[in-house]
Design a protein around this motif. Structure first.
Motif, PDB file in Angstrom:
ATOM      1  N   GLY A   8       0.824  -1.198   0.000  1.00 41.40           N
ATOM      2  CA  GLY A   8       0.000   0.000   0.000  1.00 41.40           C
ATOM      3  C   GLY A   8       0.857   1.247   0.000  1.00 41.40           C
ATOM      4  N   ALA A  12      -0.458   4.629   4.952  1.00 40.03           N
ATOM      5  CA  ALA A  12      -1.687   3.845   5.076  1.00 40.03           C
ATOM      6  C   ALA A  12      -1.732   3.061   6.387  1.00 40.03           C
ATOM      7  CB  ALA A  12      -1.840   2.886   3.895  1.00 40.03           C
ATOM      8  N   LYS A  14       0.588   0.604   7.148  1.00 36.82           N
ATOM      9  CA  LYS A  14       1.070  -0.759   6.923  1.00 36.82           C
ATOM     10  C   LYS A  14       1.969  -1.254   8.059  1.00 36.82           C
ATOM     11  CE  LYS A  14       3.188   0.114   3.105  1.00 36.82           C
ATOM     12  NZ  LYS A  14       2.983   1.579   3.146  1.00 36.82           N
ATOM     13  N   PHE A 143      -3.797  -5.225   0.042  1.00 32.29           N
ATOM     14  CA  PHE A 143      -3.376  -3.891  -0.409  1.00 32.29           C
ATOM     15  C   PHE A 143      -4.132  -2.894   0.459  1.00 32.29           C
ATOM     16  CE2 PHE A 143      -2.997  -0.090  -2.995  1.00 32.29           C
ATOM     17  CZ  PHE A 143      -1.694  -0.191  -3.481  1.00 32.29           C
ATOM     18  N   PHE A 145      -4.949   0.761   1.859  1.00 35.90           N
ATOM     19  CA  PHE A 145      -4.873   2.129   1.367  1.00 35.90           C
ATOM     20  C   PHE A 145      -5.844   3.025   2.125  1.00 35.90           C
ATOM     21  CE2 PHE A 145      -8.298   0.154  -0.916  1.00 35.90           C
ATOM     22  CZ  PHE A 145      -9.227   1.155  -1.183  1.00 35.90           C
ATOM     23  N   PRO A 192      -1.513  -3.067  -6.732  1.00 34.50           N
ATOM     24  CA  PRO A 192      -1.991  -4.286  -6.082  1.00 34.50           C
ATOM     25  C   PRO A 192      -1.710  -5.533  -6.912  1.00 34.50           C
ATOM     26  CG  PRO A 192      -3.713  -2.595  -6.197  1.00 34.50           C
ATOM     27  CD  PRO A 192      -2.605  -2.155  -7.096  1.00 34.50           C
ATOM     28  N   ASP A 200      -9.621  -0.554   2.365  1.00 39.96           N
ATOM     29  CA  ASP A 200      -9.599   0.889   2.588  1.00 39.96           C
ATOM     30  C   ASP A 200      -9.785   1.150   4.075  1.00 39.96           C
ATOM     31  OD1 ASP A 200      -9.974   3.620   2.732  1.00 39.96           O
ATOM     32  OD2 ASP A 200     -11.567   3.699   1.234  1.00 39.96           O
TER      33      ASP A 200
END
Length: 223
Positions: A8, A12, A14, A143, A145, A192, A200
């Motif tokens: 990502g 974000a 991560k 992924f 985000f 991705p 999200d």
């Protein structure tokens, strides 16, 4: 071995999410972004222009990056044997990391280390191209985000809490610039994987994001 890939854009969450989940599951956490930041830090500290590809490649023979773990389980980033875990989080280093990470020789240098860790441990690895390049066979790819505005707000608060003087609009502009760099680079763009789960977390806190990924692992009978 169970491998979880979390990719990502910058900001974000991560790393924070991956750390929390790894601690909960007793997995090894691998912060690949920290490795690129360490190289970026070396480049910056030695007066090398971040976009001088030849100079960066020449510097690689003088750079050693390793991960270690403190007694409390937190990850330490060692640059030539020195703990630089705090120094690599300077906001300026983000752009250095993004730029040097576009250089194939830099990525190749770190790829072997990352794959060796995943082959010998249950790992949660986060970065920009984990699911597409580093761990294409990971049992779960996420992924993660959030909107640029949400990420800029988080980053601004984080840096202010650390005592750094930052401006929201500057952070937002830097995030948008880094997103563009990461998406459009020729080598391992930050996109991705085809089989990644899109998550999200603009409206989720860390606990909510961890819970969402834990749910995905449960659905797949990985935990």
């Amino acid at each position: 071995m169970i491998n979880i890939a979390i990719d990502g854009p910058s900001g974000a969450g991560k790393s924070t999410v991956a750390k929390a989940l790894a601690k909960e599951l007793h997995f090894v956490y691998v912060d690949t972004g920290a490795m690129y930041r360490a190289i970026g830090l070396y480049v910056r500290n030695h007066g090398i222009a971040k976009d001088d590809t030849d100079a960066v490649i020449a510097a690689l023979e003088h750079i050693s990056v390793a991960l270690d773990y403190a007694e409390d389980g937190s990850q330490l980033v060692l640059l030539n044997g020195v703990n630089v875990s705090a120094a690599i989080r300077e906001n300026e280093i983000s752009l250095y990391a993004s730029t040097v990470s576009k250089i194939p020789a830099v990525r190749a240098r770190l790829l072997t280390l990352q794959r060796e860790m995943a082959a010998s441990h249950n790992v949660i690895m986060d970065g920009r191209d984990i699911g597409t390049v580093v761990l294409p066979d990971a049992q779960l790819k996420v992924f993660l985000f959030a909107s640029p505005e949400a990420r800029a707000d988080r980053r601004t608060k984080e840096l202010l809490e650390k005592g750094q003087q930052v401006d929201y609009q500057t952070i937002l502009a830097e995030i948008n610039a880094r997103d563009e760099q990461d998406r459009t680079r020729a080598v391992s763009p930050a996109i991705p994987a085809d089989d990644a789960v899109m998550l999200d977390n603009s409206a989720l806190d860390i606990a909510g994001t961890v819970a969402a990924i834990r749910g995905l692992l449960t659905e797949r009978n990985l935990i």
